[in-house]
Motif scaffolding. Structure first.
Motif, short mmCIF file in Angstrom:
data_model
loop_
_atom_site.label_atom_id
_atom_site.label_comp_id
_atom_site.label_asym_id
_atom_site.label_seq_id
_atom_site.Cartn_x
_atom_site.Cartn_y
_atom_site.Cartn_z
N PHE A 66 -30.25 -3.71 -39.40
CA PHE A 66 -31.26 -2.78 -39.91
C PHE A 66 -31.11 -2.67 -41.42
O PHE A 66 -30.06 -3.00 -41.98
CB PHE A 66 -31.13 -1.40 -39.25
CG PHE A 66 -29.76 -0.78 -39.38
CD1 PHE A 66 -29.44 0.05 -40.42
CD2 PHE A 66 -28.78 -1.07 -38.43
CE1 PHE A 66 -28.18 0.60 -40.54
CE2 PHE A 66 -27.51 -0.52 -38.53
CZ PHE A 66 -27.22 0.32 -39.59
N PHE A 67 -32.16 -2.20 -42.07
CA PHE A 67 -32.11 -1.97 -43.51
C PHE A 67 -31.46 -0.63 -43.80
O PHE A 67 -31.62 0.34 -43.06
CB PHE A 67 -33.52 -1.96 -44.11
CG PHE A 67 -34.07 -3.33 -44.35
CD1 PHE A 67 -33.60 -4.10 -45.41
CD2 PHE A 67 -35.06 -3.85 -43.54
CE1 PHE A 67 -34.10 -5.37 -45.64
CE2 PHE A 67 -35.57 -5.12 -43.77
CZ PHE A 67 -35.09 -5.88 -44.82
N VAL A 101 -33.34 -2.15 -49.30
CA VAL A 101 -32.96 -3.43 -49.90
C VAL A 101 -31.73 -4.00 -49.18
O VAL A 101 -31.77 -5.12 -48.68
CB VAL A 101 -32.66 -3.28 -51.40
CG1 VAL A 101 -32.18 -4.59 -52.00
CG2 VAL A 101 -33.90 -2.78 -52.13
N ARG A 102 -30.66 -3.23 -49.16
CA ARG A 102 -29.44 -3.69 -48.50
C ARG A 102 -29.65 -3.62 -46.99
O ARG A 102 -30.40 -2.79 -46.49
CB ARG A 102 -28.26 -2.84 -48.90
CG ARG A 102 -27.89 -3.04 -50.36
CD ARG A 102 -26.73 -2.22 -50.74
NE ARG A 102 -27.12 -0.81 -50.68
CZ ARG A 102 -26.33 0.19 -51.01
NH1 ARG A 102 -25.11 -0.04 -51.41
NH2 ARG A 102 -26.74 1.42 -50.94
N LEU A 103 -28.97 -4.51 -46.28
CA LEU A 103 -29.08 -4.46 -44.84
C LEU A 103 -27.71 -4.44 -44.20
O LEU A 103 -26.70 -4.78 -44.83
CB LEU A 103 -29.94 -5.60 -44.31
CG LEU A 103 -29.47 -7.02 -44.54
CD1 LEU A 103 -28.91 -7.59 -43.26
CD2 LEU A 103 -30.66 -7.85 -44.97
N TRP A 104 -27.67 -4.01 -42.98
CA TRP A 104 -26.46 -3.92 -42.18
C TRP A 104 -26.57 -4.88 -41.01
O TRP A 104 -27.65 -5.05 -40.45
CB TRP A 104 -26.29 -2.51 -41.62
CG TRP A 104 -25.93 -1.48 -42.62
CD1 TRP A 104 -26.77 -0.82 -43.47
CD2 TRP A 104 -24.63 -0.96 -42.87
NE1 TRP A 104 -26.07 0.07 -44.23
CE2 TRP A 104 -24.75 0.01 -43.87
CE3 TRP A 104 -23.37 -1.22 -42.32
CZ2 TRP A 104 -23.67 0.72 -44.35
CZ3 TRP A 104 -22.29 -0.51 -42.80
CH2 TRP A 104 -22.43 0.45 -43.81
N THR A 105 -25.45 -5.48 -40.64
CA THR A 105 -25.37 -6.28 -39.42
C THR A 105 -24.15 -5.83 -38.63
O THR A 105 -23.17 -5.36 -39.20
CB THR A 105 -25.25 -7.79 -39.71
OG1 THR A 105 -24.05 -8.04 -40.46
CG2 THR A 105 -26.45 -8.31 -40.47
N ALA A 129 -17.44 -6.81 -33.06
CA ALA A 129 -17.31 -5.41 -33.48
C ALA A 129 -17.01 -5.27 -34.97
O ALA A 129 -16.22 -4.44 -35.38
CB ALA A 129 -16.27 -4.67 -32.64
N HIS A 130 -17.66 -6.07 -35.79
CA HIS A 130 -17.59 -5.93 -37.24
C HIS A 130 -18.97 -5.55 -37.77
O HIS A 130 -19.96 -6.18 -37.42
CB HIS A 130 -17.14 -7.23 -37.91
CG HIS A 130 -15.69 -7.49 -37.73
ND1 HIS A 130 -15.18 -8.16 -36.64
CD2 HIS A 130 -14.63 -7.17 -38.50
CE1 HIS A 130 -13.87 -8.23 -36.74
NE2 HIS A 130 -13.50 -7.63 -37.86
N ALA A 131 -19.00 -4.52 -38.58
CA ALA A 131 -20.24 -4.11 -39.25
C ALA A 131 -20.13 -4.54 -40.71
O ALA A 131 -19.07 -4.38 -41.33
CB ALA A 131 -20.43 -2.60 -39.16
N LYS A 132 -21.21 -5.07 -41.24
CA LYS A 132 -21.24 -5.51 -42.63
C LYS A 132 -22.48 -4.95 -43.31
O LYS A 132 -23.56 -4.95 -42.74
CB LYS A 132 -21.27 -7.03 -42.73
CG LYS A 132 -20.05 -7.71 -42.15
CD LYS A 132 -20.21 -9.21 -42.15
CE LYS A 132 -19.04 -9.87 -41.44
NZ LYS A 132 -19.25 -11.29 -41.23
#
Length: 85
Positions: A39-40, A45-49, A54-57
């Motif tokens: 999601f943004f 601008v920045r997004l998350w994955t 189980a790693h969020a970036k």
């Protein structure tokens, strides 16, 4: 310009132009596991994955530069992450 995101089993993230249906940008978020949530950020601008390991970036942009990375610390895949406003 409206954009939507897709994540793939091969770890690839793609940004798409809503108007044209064409890929704007693509990068690999994780080479060894699936991207299962994305999601943004509130800035649009920045997004998350979040990947199956189980790693969020948080990414600086949609070109594949990591801003922050978090180990969510569980062995079960996380499928949803919600940010507070």
């Amino acid at each position: 310009e409206k954009t939507f995101l897709t994540g793939s089993l091969d770890g690839t993230v793609r940004t798409w132009d809503v108007e044209t249906g064409k890929i704007k940008e693509s990068f690999v978020a994780n080479e060894s596991t699936a991207t299962i949530a994305l999601f943004f950020d509130s800035d649009g601008v920045r997004l998350w994955t979040v990947d199956a390991s189980a790693h969020a970036k948080r990414w600086k942009d949609t070109k594949g530069k990591i801003d922050e990375e978090f180990n969510l610390g569980n062995s079960v895949a996380t499928h949803r992450v919600i940010l507070s406003p």
